[in-house]
Each structure stands twice: as structure tokens, then as C-alpha cells.
Design a protein around this motif. Structure first.
Motif, short mmCIF file in Angstrom:
data_model
loop_
_atom_site.label_atom_id
_atom_site.label_comp_id
_atom_site.label_asym_id
_atom_site.label_seq_id
_atom_site.Cartn_x
_atom_site.Cartn_y
_atom_site.Cartn_z
N GLY A 357 0.81 -1.22 0.00
CA GLY A 357 0.00 0.00 0.00
C GLY A 357 0.84 1.26 0.00
N TYR A 358 2.00 1.22 0.65
CA TYR A 358 2.87 2.39 0.68
C TYR A 358 3.41 2.71 -0.70
CZ TYR A 358 2.75 2.63 5.76
OH TYR A 358 2.33 2.78 7.06
N ALA A 359 3.69 1.68 -1.50
CA ALA A 359 4.13 1.92 -2.87
C ALA A 359 3.04 2.60 -3.69
CB ALA A 359 4.55 0.62 -3.53
N LEU A 360 1.77 2.28 -3.38
CA LEU A 360 0.66 2.88 -4.12
C LEU A 360 0.51 4.37 -3.83
CD1 LEU A 360 -2.04 0.05 -3.79
CD2 LEU A 360 -0.42 0.47 -5.66
N LEU A 361 1.09 4.85 -2.73
CA LEU A 361 1.10 6.30 -2.47
C LEU A 361 1.78 7.06 -3.59
CD1 LEU A 361 2.03 6.31 1.32
CD2 LEU A 361 -0.16 7.02 0.37
N LEU A 362 2.72 6.40 -4.29
CA LEU A 362 3.46 7.04 -5.38
C LEU A 362 2.62 7.21 -6.63
CD1 LEU A 362 6.78 5.08 -4.85
CD2 LEU A 362 6.50 7.55 -4.55
N LYS A 363 1.46 6.57 -6.70
CA LYS A 363 0.60 6.68 -7.89
C LYS A 363 0.13 8.11 -8.13
CE LYS A 363 -0.07 2.36 -9.48
NZ LYS A 363 -0.04 1.96 -10.90
N ARG A 364 0.18 8.93 -7.11
CA ARG A 364 -0.16 10.35 -7.29
C ARG A 364 0.84 11.05 -8.19
NH1 ARG A 364 -1.39 13.67 -1.94
NH2 ARG A 364 -1.76 15.21 -3.59
N TYR A 365 2.06 10.53 -8.25
CA TYR A 365 3.15 11.23 -8.94
C TYR A 365 3.70 10.49 -10.14
CZ TYR A 365 2.91 13.42 -4.37
OH TYR A 365 2.47 14.04 -3.23
N VAL A 366 3.53 9.17 -10.19
CA VAL A 366 4.09 8.38 -11.28
C VAL A 366 3.23 7.13 -11.46
CG1 VAL A 366 5.69 7.20 -9.69
CG2 VAL A 366 6.21 7.30 -12.13
N ASP A 367 3.02 6.74 -12.72
CA ASP A 367 2.18 5.58 -12.99
C ASP A 367 2.81 4.29 -12.46
OD1 ASP A 367 0.20 7.06 -14.19
OD2 ASP A 367 1.08 6.89 -16.20
N ASP A 368 4.12 4.17 -12.63
CA ASP A 368 4.82 2.97 -12.16
C ASP A 368 5.68 3.36 -10.95
OD1 ASP A 368 6.35 0.72 -11.72
OD2 ASP A 368 6.78 0.36 -13.85
N PRO A 369 5.30 2.92 -9.73
CA PRO A 369 6.07 3.29 -8.53
C PRO A 369 7.55 2.93 -8.62
CG PRO A 369 3.96 2.33 -7.91
CD PRO A 369 4.09 2.14 -9.39
N VAL A 377 9.53 9.93 -3.67
CA VAL A 377 9.41 9.05 -2.50
C VAL A 377 9.30 9.89 -1.23
CG1 VAL A 377 10.60 7.33 -1.08
CG2 VAL A 377 10.59 7.10 -3.58
N ALA A 378 10.13 10.91 -1.13
CA ALA A 378 10.10 11.78 0.05
C ALA A 378 8.77 12.51 0.15
CB ALA A 378 11.25 12.77 -0.01
N GLN A 379 8.24 12.96 -0.99
CA GLN A 379 6.97 13.67 -0.98
C GLN A 379 5.82 12.74 -0.59
OE1 GLN A 379 6.39 17.02 -1.35
NE2 GLN A 379 4.38 16.36 -0.62
N ALA A 380 5.87 11.50 -1.09
CA ALA A 380 4.84 10.52 -0.73
C ALA A 380 4.86 10.23 0.76
CB ALA A 380 5.03 9.24 -1.53
N LEU A 382 5.76 12.41 3.06
CA LEU A 382 5.16 13.58 3.70
C LEU A 382 3.64 13.56 3.58
CD1 LEU A 382 7.65 16.40 2.59
CD2 LEU A 382 7.33 15.48 4.90
N ASP A 383 3.14 12.94 2.52
CA ASP A 383 1.69 12.86 2.33
C ASP A 383 1.00 12.04 3.42
OD1 ASP A 383 1.90 14.37 0.06
OD2 ASP A 383 1.81 12.66 -1.32
N THR A 384 1.76 11.25 4.17
CA THR A 384 1.15 10.45 5.23
C THR A 384 0.78 11.29 6.45
OG1 THR A 384 3.32 9.88 6.19
CG2 THR A 384 2.41 8.37 4.54
N ILE A 385 1.15 12.58 6.44
CA ILE A 385 0.74 13.48 7.53
C ILE A 385 -0.66 14.00 7.24
CG2 ILE A 385 1.29 15.55 8.85
CD1 ILE A 385 4.15 15.35 7.82
N PRO A 386 -1.64 13.70 8.06
CA PRO A 386 -2.98 14.25 7.84
C PRO A 386 -3.02 15.73 8.20
CG PRO A 386 -2.92 12.99 9.87
CD PRO A 386 -1.57 12.84 9.24
N PRO A 387 -4.10 16.43 7.90
CA PRO A 387 -4.20 17.86 8.27
C PRO A 387 -4.13 18.02 9.79
CG PRO A 387 -5.89 17.25 6.67
CD PRO A 387 -5.27 15.98 7.13
N VAL A 388 -3.04 18.59 10.27
CA VAL A 388 -2.78 18.61 11.71
C VAL A 388 -3.69 19.59 12.44
CG1 VAL A 388 -1.04 19.06 13.49
CG2 VAL A 388 -0.41 17.85 11.39
N ALA A 389 -3.75 20.84 11.98
CA ALA A 389 -4.52 21.86 12.70
C ALA A 389 -6.01 21.49 12.83
CB ALA A 389 -4.34 23.22 12.03
N PRO A 390 -6.70 21.07 11.74
CA PRO A 390 -8.11 20.68 11.90
C PRO A 390 -8.29 19.54 12.91
CG PRO A 390 -7.59 20.99 9.59
CD PRO A 390 -6.29 21.04 10.32
#
Length: 537
Positions: A357-369, A377-380, A382-390
Motif C-alpha cells: 500500500g505504501y508503494a501505491l502512495l506514489l501513484k499520485r506522482y508516477v504511474d509505475d512506482p 518518494v520523500a513527498q509521498a 510527507l503525504d502520510t501526515i494528515p491535516p494537523v490543525a483541523p
């Protein structure tokens, strides 16, 4: 992947879910309160309790009808807006929903009709059984829904099948006994009981302030205060259990709720107040309460709670492991048959498939992880951080309101015991003003649970961004506008029906004078076959 479609699909589901959840807590709680009132009626024979059952039962029926109408829409959305999600986990997620429809919803819907139309056709005990069946059905409905939702938070009892590219059930008993699902169920149900208790308390206080239906109102306040005090205390205790389970299964959610950027020495402090800053990775003007978060999150003084930065680093490692699992999966699928699958690929997938599932996080940026760059990879990660303030603020609003409900119901519980419910008009006004607050707390709790899981639709298994249907933005926008319009009309209808019923009040039943009064005032009147006063009261 068209991220606009992801955002719009999430917005649509959030709007319909939050609107539907306006009715769920009151349905769950009011059904039980009504059943308690009818139980007292059957045990005592006093008609005032029957009148209470009918009056609050009418408000339950209005709310129940709206809940059904809005709930059906949500189930259709799984297939329409989240088709890949339905394909990927339908084997697991669909089973609790199907059981909910067959066991709970049909049970509840069948007996609702008997509750409203069976007063003159069923015995007292038979009608009481019907009322409790409605209450049990509403709670069973919540159970199965939350088993499904709990599995999304903690996917146990299932495994990924490379042949079908789906999650499949391996242990249905583990799905049913999922600790996250059980904790969510008892916490959500207790919150529903609190919503109903504060609603009954507030409406009854409104009657007392206006000197109307005083017998019904004061008895209703006594039931609501007692029931609400127990429920609001349970919400706090069971919420603590949810926090403890989050430490084990949803570490990032807990860190985001606490705005804990760095891993602190055990036991971690609780941030009572502050202003989270995601860019600066710190919480400004923070006020800490030592050791409290460590006790809530770990039940110990020696176990660390990882901070957001640490968890991002772990996510990056998991993404790299997931890429190797994704590569092995492609080789397994290219082989065509089990016999042709290379042993090395099979072994790699068995060892690393948990991180697919973690490899699938890269699908936002590239078709083939496998072709992802280090920056992607670094950006993906960072995407695991949910909206902190809300998350930070909604959690604190929820907790603050929970404490207020304990104080409110405890106060009226004491006043009820002293028979002084009408002694302090300002408290009655406060109870009326408090009516909407439990819904705010319930919606905040739902936001914490669902937003805190992002970017996952299935925690650690399936990212939200790859779960949506292949729809056009115009189509989704049109349906959002349509749902908003229809739900706004339904909300107006709901409020008008509820307010009209509350203003009208319960059906009036004339109470005959006491037998002693009749005998003294008019001997001939005393000889008439009047019902005794106790039966009329």
C-alpha cells in the motif's frame, strides 16, 4: 491520477456522511430512552409514561425516516464514486454491510411500524418487546457499520490476493472482533446516548420554562439526566480506549491529534492548548500537562509515543519496501501461472507484501512506482501526515464538550434527586441552549476518525487517491450540487416537523379528579365508573 476528482469525491462523501450522521446518534439514543420509558409504563401502569413514550417516539420516528433516506445514498456512493475501492476490498467490506441490511435494518424497520400502529393491537408486554426490538435493531445497525469502518482503520482478518488483485477475507471472526471496531462501536453508541439525553433534557427544560406539560417534562428530565450522566461518563472512558488503540494501530493519527512533531521522552505530555504550525514543525504557545498523553496513549510511564517526523521517516522506509513488493507483484502477474512464478519474486512478495500500500502512495506522482525519483518518494512520505490543525482543534472541541455534558447532566441529576428541577431558570435556559452541542461534538469525533486516517482509505493498504472512480469533474460537481439541494430541502422538512411536534407537545389526556374529591363534592358523581387516579397519572 486526476487529483481534482479525488478531492471532489472526498468532498461529496464528506458532505453526505456528515449530514447522515446528524440523524444516527439521535436515532440510536432516543430509541433506548423511549424503550426505558415504556418499560416504566408497563411496570407501573401510569399513563403519563405511555404519553412520554408516544411523544418521544414520534420525534424518534421523524428522525429515523430522515436517517434511512440519507443513509441509502452513502452505500450507493461506494460503487459510483469509489469503484476501485469497492473492487479492492469489497470481499471484506461488503459482508458487514450486507449483514447490517439483513439483520439490523430489516429488524428495526419491521418493528418501527408495529411500534407506531400496534398500541391498540398488541398487549402491553407485546408492544414493549416491539419497542426494545427497535432499540436493539438501531444499535445492531451501528454495530455492523462500525465493524466495516473499524476494518478500514485496522484491516485485520484479510490478505491481498495477487491473482484477483483484491483483499480477501481469511478470518471473518477476526474482522468481527477487531478491537478498533469494538472500541469505535461502544464509543459511538455512548455518544449517541449522550446526544439523545441532552436533546430530551433541553426540550423538557423548554416546557418547564413555559409551564407546559410539567409532569411529562420533569419525568423526562429525570430519565435524561440519569441516562445522560452514565452515557457521557462512558464516552470519556471509551474515548480513552480509542486513544490507546490508536497508539498501536494509527500512530500518525494520534501524533497529528496531539500535534506532536518530535518524539518525546516517555511519558509524553498532553498539549492542552497551542497553535500547530505544519510548516515550522512546531506548536506555538503550547501549554503542556506532563505525562498525561503517555498514560492515555500507552497506559505506561516508560513507552514512547513517536512524533510526526519519526513516523514520516518510517513511512519513507515502508515506501521503499513497498516498491520491491510492487515489483515482485508485477513479475507474479506477468508469469501467468503459479508454476511460472519465479521463486525469488514469490519470496520477495511474501516478505514485503505488507508494505504494498505504501508503494501505491506514489501513484499520485508516477504511474509505475518503480520509476519514482527520491524526491517523489520523500513527498509521498510527507503525504502520510494528515491535516494537523483541523484534527488538533476538532479533537479539543470534542473533549471540551464532553466534559461540559458530564457537568450538565450531573447537575440536573442532583436537582432531580432533590426535586428541584425548576428551581433555577438559568439552568433550564442553559439546557435549551445546549441542545445543538452534542451534534457538534459528534461531528467533530467523526472528523477526527476519518480525516485522521488520511491519506488512507484503508489504513496502510489502499491510499484514498487511487480508490476513486474514473469520473469527470463535471459529473461529480453536478452530483454535489444535487445532493446539497436535496439535503437542504430534507433538512428544512426535518426541522419543521420536529419543531411542529415539539410546539404541539404530547397528546392531552384529561385526568379525572381523585375519588375522595368526587365523593365529597358529589356523591352521585362518585358512583360513576371513573378510572382510578393512579391509572390516569
Amino acid at each position: 491520477m486526476d487529483l481534482d476528482i479525488v478531492a471532489l469525491s472526498r468532498l461529496q462523501f464528506a458532505l453526505t456522511a456528515l449530514y447522515h450522521f446528524l440523524f444516527v446518534p439521535l436515532t440510536i439514543g432516543l430509541a433506548v430512552i423511549v424503550a426505558i420509558m415504556e418499560t416504566v409504563y408497563v411496570m407501573t401502569g401510569r399513563t403519563i409514561w405511555r404519553d412520554m413514550t408516544k411523544f418521544w417516539g414520534l420525534l424518534f420516528g421523524i428522525n429515523f425516516a430522515m436517517g434511512v433516506a440519507t443513509g441509502v445514498v452513502m452505500e450507493f456512493q461506494f460503487g459510483m464514486n469509489w469503484s476501485y475501492y469497492s473492487h479492492y476490498v469489497g470481499d471484506v467490506f461488503g459482508a458487514p454491510l450486507a449483514i447490517e441490511g439483513l439483520m439490523a435494518f430489516f429488524l428495526e424497520a419491521t418493528f418501527v411500524g408495529l411500534f407506531f400502529f400496534g398500541w391498540d393491537k398488541l398487549s402491553k408486554v407485546g408492544h414493549l418487546i416491539t419497542t426494545w426490538a427497535v432499540a436493539i435493531g438501531s444499535n445492531f445497525s451501528a454495530l455492523w457499520i462500525l465493524i466495516a469502518n473499524g476494518w478500514m482503520q485496522n484491516p485485520v482478518g484479510a490478505a491481498f490476493n495477487p491473482k484477483t488483485m483484491r483483499m480477501e477475507v481469511t478470518d471473518f471472526f477476526a474482522v468481527l472482533t477487531n478491537p478498533v471496531a469494538q472500541a469505535k462501536f461502544v464509543h459511538t453508541v455512548s455518544a449517541g446516548y449522550t446526544v439523545a439525553a441532552v436533546f430530551v433534557l433541553g426540550v423538557s427544560a423548554w416546557y418547564v420554562l413555559r409551564g407546559r406539560h410539567l409532569q411529562l417534562a420533569k419525568r423526562s428530565m429525570t430519565v435524561a439526566a440519569s441516562f445522560g450522566l452514565a452515557a457521557s461518563l462512558s464516552v470519556v472512558v471509551l474515548g480513552d480506549e480509542s486513544g490507546y488503540l490508536s497508539t498501536e494501530h494509527q500512530k500518525m493519527k494520534l501524533a497529528a491529534v496531539e500535534a506532536m512533531w518530535k518524539t518525546e521522552p516517555a511519558p509524553a505530555a498532553f498539549t492542552a492548548f497551542g497553535f500547530p504550525d505544519k510548516e515550522a514543525r512546531e506548536t506555538h504557545f503550547a501549554i503542556h500537562i506532563p505525562a498525561v498523553m503517555g498514560l492515555i496513549g500507552t497506559r505506561s510511564l516508560t513507552t514512547e509515543i513517536p512524533g510526526i517526523d519519526d513516523l514520516v521517516h518510517r513511512a519513507e522506509l515502508n515506501i521503499r519496501v513497498g516498491i520491491s513488493a510492487y515489483d515482485a507483484l508485477q513479475k507474479i502477474r506477468e508469469a501467468g501461472s503459479d508454476a511460472a512464478v519465479p521463486d525469488s519474486a514469490r519470496k520477495i512478495f511474501e516478505d514485503n507484501g505488507h508494505a504494498l500500500g505504501y508503494a501505491l502512495l506514489l501513484k499520485r506522482y508516477v504511474d509505475d512506482p518503480r520509476k519514482a525519483t527520491p524526491d517523489q518518494v520523500a513527498q509521498a512520505a510527507l503525504d502520510t501526515i494528515p491535516p494537523v490543525a483541523p484534527l488538533y482543534w476538532t479533537f479539543r472541541v470534542m473533549v471540551g464538550l464532553g466534559m461540559f455534558f458530564i457537568l450538565l447532566t450531573a447537575t440536573f441529576f442532583v436537582l432531580s434527586a432533590r426535586r428541584k428541577l425548576d428551581a433555577h431558570p438559568w439552568l433550564l435556559k442553559l439546557a435549551v441552549l445546549a441542545i445543538p452541542l452534542p451534534w457538534i461534538a459528534a461531528e467533530c469525533g467523526w472528523i477526527v476518525a476519518e480525516v485522521g486516517r488520511q491519506p488512507w482509505v484503508i489504513e496502510g493498504v489502499l491510499p484514498t487517491a487511487v480508490a476513486v472512480s474514473n469520473l469527470g469533474a463535471g459529473t461529480v460537481l453536478l452530483t454535489i450540487a444535487g445532493f446539497t439541494l436535496i439535503y437542504s430541502v430534507l433538512f428544512v422538512i426535518e426541522m419543521k416537523l420536529m419543531l411542529k411536534s415539539i410546539r404541539k407537545g404530547p397528546e392531552a389526556h384529561p385526568v379525572p379528579p381523585p375519588a375522595t374529591y368526587r365523593a365529597e363534592a358529589d356523591p352521585e358523581l362518585a358512583a360513576l365508573p371513573h378510572a382510578p387516579l393512579a391509572a390516569a397519572d
